[in-house]
Design an enzyme around this catalytic site. Structure first.
Site, PDB file in Angstrom:
ATOM      1  N   LYS A 112       0.817  -1.206   0.000  1.00 52.49           N
ATOM      2  CA  LYS A 112       0.000   0.000   0.000  1.00 52.49           C
ATOM      3  C   LYS A 112       0.864   1.276   0.000  1.00 52.49           C
ATOM      4  O   LYS A 112       0.429   2.317  -0.476  1.00 52.49           O
ATOM      5  CB  LYS A 112      -0.927   0.030   1.218  1.00 52.49           C
ATOM      6  CG  LYS A 112      -1.836  -1.189   1.380  1.00 52.49           C
ATOM      7  CD  LYS A 112      -2.829  -1.349   0.254  1.00 52.49           C
ATOM      8  CE  LYS A 112      -3.961  -2.299   0.582  1.00 52.49           C
ATOM      9  NZ  LYS A 112      -3.558  -3.710   0.698  1.00 52.49           N
TER      10      LYS A 112
HETATM   11  C1  LIG Z   1      -4.231  -4.869   0.318  1.00 48.60           C
HETATM   12  C2  LIG Z   1      -3.417  -6.092   0.258  1.00 48.60           C
HETATM   13  C3  LIG Z   1      -3.687  -7.097  -0.673  1.00 48.60           C
HETATM   14  C4  LIG Z   1      -4.858  -7.025  -1.628  1.00 48.60           C
HETATM   15  O1  LIG Z   1      -4.686  -6.041  -2.600  1.00 48.60           O
HETATM   16  P1  LIG Z   1      -5.945  -5.493  -3.434  1.00 48.60           P
HETATM   17  O2  LIG Z   1      -5.425  -4.377  -4.239  1.00 48.60           O
HETATM   18  O3  LIG Z   1      -6.942  -5.046  -2.399  1.00 48.60           O
HETATM   19  O4  LIG Z   1      -6.458  -6.629  -4.229  1.00 48.60           O
HETATM   20  C5  LIG Z   1      -2.848  -8.203  -0.701  1.00 48.60           C
HETATM   21  N1  LIG Z   1      -1.816  -8.311   0.158  1.00 48.60           N
HETATM   22  C6  LIG Z   1      -1.538  -7.366   1.070  1.00 48.60           C
HETATM   23  C7  LIG Z   1      -0.402  -7.566   1.994  1.00 48.60           C
HETATM   24  C8  LIG Z   1      -2.315  -6.216   1.146  1.00 48.60           C
HETATM   25  O5  LIG Z   1      -2.030  -5.277   2.051  1.00 48.60           O
END
Ligand SMILES: *Cc1c(COP(=O)(O)O)cnc(C)c1O
Length: 495
Positions: A112
């Site tokens: 993120k």
């Molecule tokens: C948010 C997240 C995901 C999922 O990603 P999306 O874009 O919501 O599909 C997978 N792994 C981790 C560690 C995340 O923080």
């Protein structure tokens, strides 16, 4: 030429990039999508000579056409600096027959950060460009990682406040500690008695509540979103797929023009959608391999064409993927419906009223580039252990879901295309689950003892994000029911 963004639920609602970033969500719950995806205008060979920031500029200038070069470079340079613990920003690591794109080298050690370290700059620049005088209130639902990354990005950013809702019993202990110790006078963290879908639905409701919006405006506030429904989150995620591809070119693994596969551990469908957009911009991607955990709504969808959220919500060791309503899938549905807002809107209202919708055969035929599968809890743990034993490489639970699904894909297809696996979190963020996967005997240890053990096993330096929370005091203790989310928002804003 200016790129126009349009709501997936109303063809008449349009916005420039900066307007779409400011609003986050379109009216009536729609999402902003670009009318078309511009083609990369630099060759893949030339892109292979660039560093992360330059690649970012080449992608973002095509998508954020109402930003000046100076504005974009300011945003990019402010975001991708020494907050990341490596100059490469997103290193590509070759292990166990795949290329792991490590997206967790930012300040909160999950992928993120790739988008949320730039979003505050994009947003404040957008506010300036549009003469916004209101204070911007970032309203965020999190399954654990978005919350902390958004808090870190927006803490003490002038002209903004940030409110994060997380499922009180649905995140890892380290994820929770990271959020509730957050500093910054403009930050507010709330646990809700519900799951991630409850948090996300509650946030979306506040966004679409026109009366609430008007009340905020009178008091000098307006909402925006740091969730991947904001196009300002999605576009920065296109960048690292282009970057990963060009690393493979630079390293001589592929020639410019050859195809690669990408495997993405998926929750809200933002990350994999960014890969899909990258392909539409001209990046040669063969398959999008969509990996789910036991909440395998997406797997079922790719197999049957029916999206059905009527099922139990399962808490797993990959909590950031514990999601039954994958918001960004709407952007794909809109596209495969021929950019038809009415068709899309009908399906989304079926989802709200009946908890399901089914796409047409014609639409399903558009999904040939996608492959879906899922990993059980046991398979995920086995993968962590197996790759640790074979390669000495320790991955987090989400990445392990992806690695497991890649293995299933290989069994099904024997496709030898070079494959990039999105590695979405540091194993330090999910230490207990990771260490338990390696040896059940670790379970009796405390969280921070496990951090030290992981350090011994992996030889990977303990990230600053973990050191920071060892002793940090708890600053946020609010817990509320999902019905009370608007009240909590008003209280925090003092209105
Ligand atoms: C948010 C997240 C995901 C999922 O990603 P999306 O874009 O919501 O599909 C997978 N792994 C981790 C560690 C995340 O923080």
């Amino acid at each position: 030429m200016e790129l126009i963004y349009r709501s997936t639920r109303n063809a008449n609602e349009t916005a420039t990039a900066s307007e779409a970033i400011l609003k986050g969500l379109a009216n009536e719950g729609g999402l902003f999508v670009p009318d078309e995806l511009p083609k990369l205008d630099m060759s893949l060979d030339e892109l292979a000579k660039l560093d992360y920031r330059e690649v970012a500029y080449q992608v973002m200038k095509l998508m954020f056409t109402d930003f000046t070069e100076e504005e974009l470079r300011y945003c990019i340079n402010s975001a991708y600096d020494d907050k990341f613990d490596t100059k490469q920003i997103a290193p590509l690591v070759h292990k166990a027959g795949a290329y792991y794109l490590e997206l967790f080298h930012g300040s909160t050690i999950a992928f993120k950060d790739m988008a949320l370290s730039i979003l505050p700059y994009l947003l404040t620049t957008s506010a300036k460009k549009n003469n916004i005088k209101n204070e911007i209130v970032i309203l965020t639902a999190t399954s654990g990682d978005t919350g902390k990354a958004a808090l870190a990005g927006f803490a003490d950013v002038p002209g903004t406040r940030i409110i994060v809702f997380y499922p009180k019993n649905g995140v890892s202990p380290i994820q929770e500690k990271q959020m509730i110790t957050q500093k910054g006078d403009n930050t507010f963290v709330v646990g809700i008695t519900g799951n991630f879908d409850d948090a996300q639905t509650g946030v979306k409701k506040m966004f679409s509540d026109a009366e609430f919006g008007a009340y905020l405006a009178v008091n000098g506030f307006q909402f925006s979103s740091a969730n991947s429904i904001n196009i300002g989150r999605l576009v920065p995620q296109i960048v690292y797929y282009v970057y990963a591809y060009t690393r493979l070119v630079a390293d001589g693994v592929i020639k410019a023009g050859n195809e690669i596969n990408v495997v993405v551990p998926t929750g809200n469908f933002g990350n994999i959608l960014a890969a899909y957009y990258a392909k539409q911009m001209g990046l040669p991607i063969h398959k999008f391999i969509c990996a789910s955990n036991d909440n395998k709504v997406l797997y079922d969808f790719f197999v049957t064409g029916k999206y059905d959220r009527n099922r139990d919500f399962i808490l797993t060791t990959s909590p950031s993927m514990d999601i039954l309503i994958s918001s960004n899938l709407e952007r794909l549905i809109y596209r495969i419906a021929g950019n038809d807002a009415n068709k899309n809107k009908a399906m989304m209202s079926d989802l709200t009223s009946k908890g399901e919708y089914t796409i047409t055969d014609e639409m399903k035929a558009e999904l040939v580039d996608f492959y879906g599968n899922y990993a059980s809890e046991k398979e995920t743990a086995e993968t962590i252990r197996k790759i640790y034993v074979s390669d000495g490489y320790i991955m987090d639970t989400h990445t392990a879901v992806a690695a497991t699904v890649y293995e299933k894909y290989m069994k099904d297809t024997n496709d030898q295309t070079p494959t990039v696996i999105a590695s979405t979190a540091s194993p330090y963020k999910f230490t207990r689950s990771v260490m338990n996967a390696i040896d059940g005997a670790y379970d009796s240890r405390t969280d921070f003892e496990l951090v030290d053990e992981l350090n011994k096993l992996s030889g990977v330096k303990i990230p600053q994000a973990i050191e920071d929370i060892r002793t940090a005091p708890v600053r946020h203790t609010t817990v509320c029911d999902k019905e009370d989310m608007p009240l909590v928002v008003k209280e925090f804003l003092g209105i």
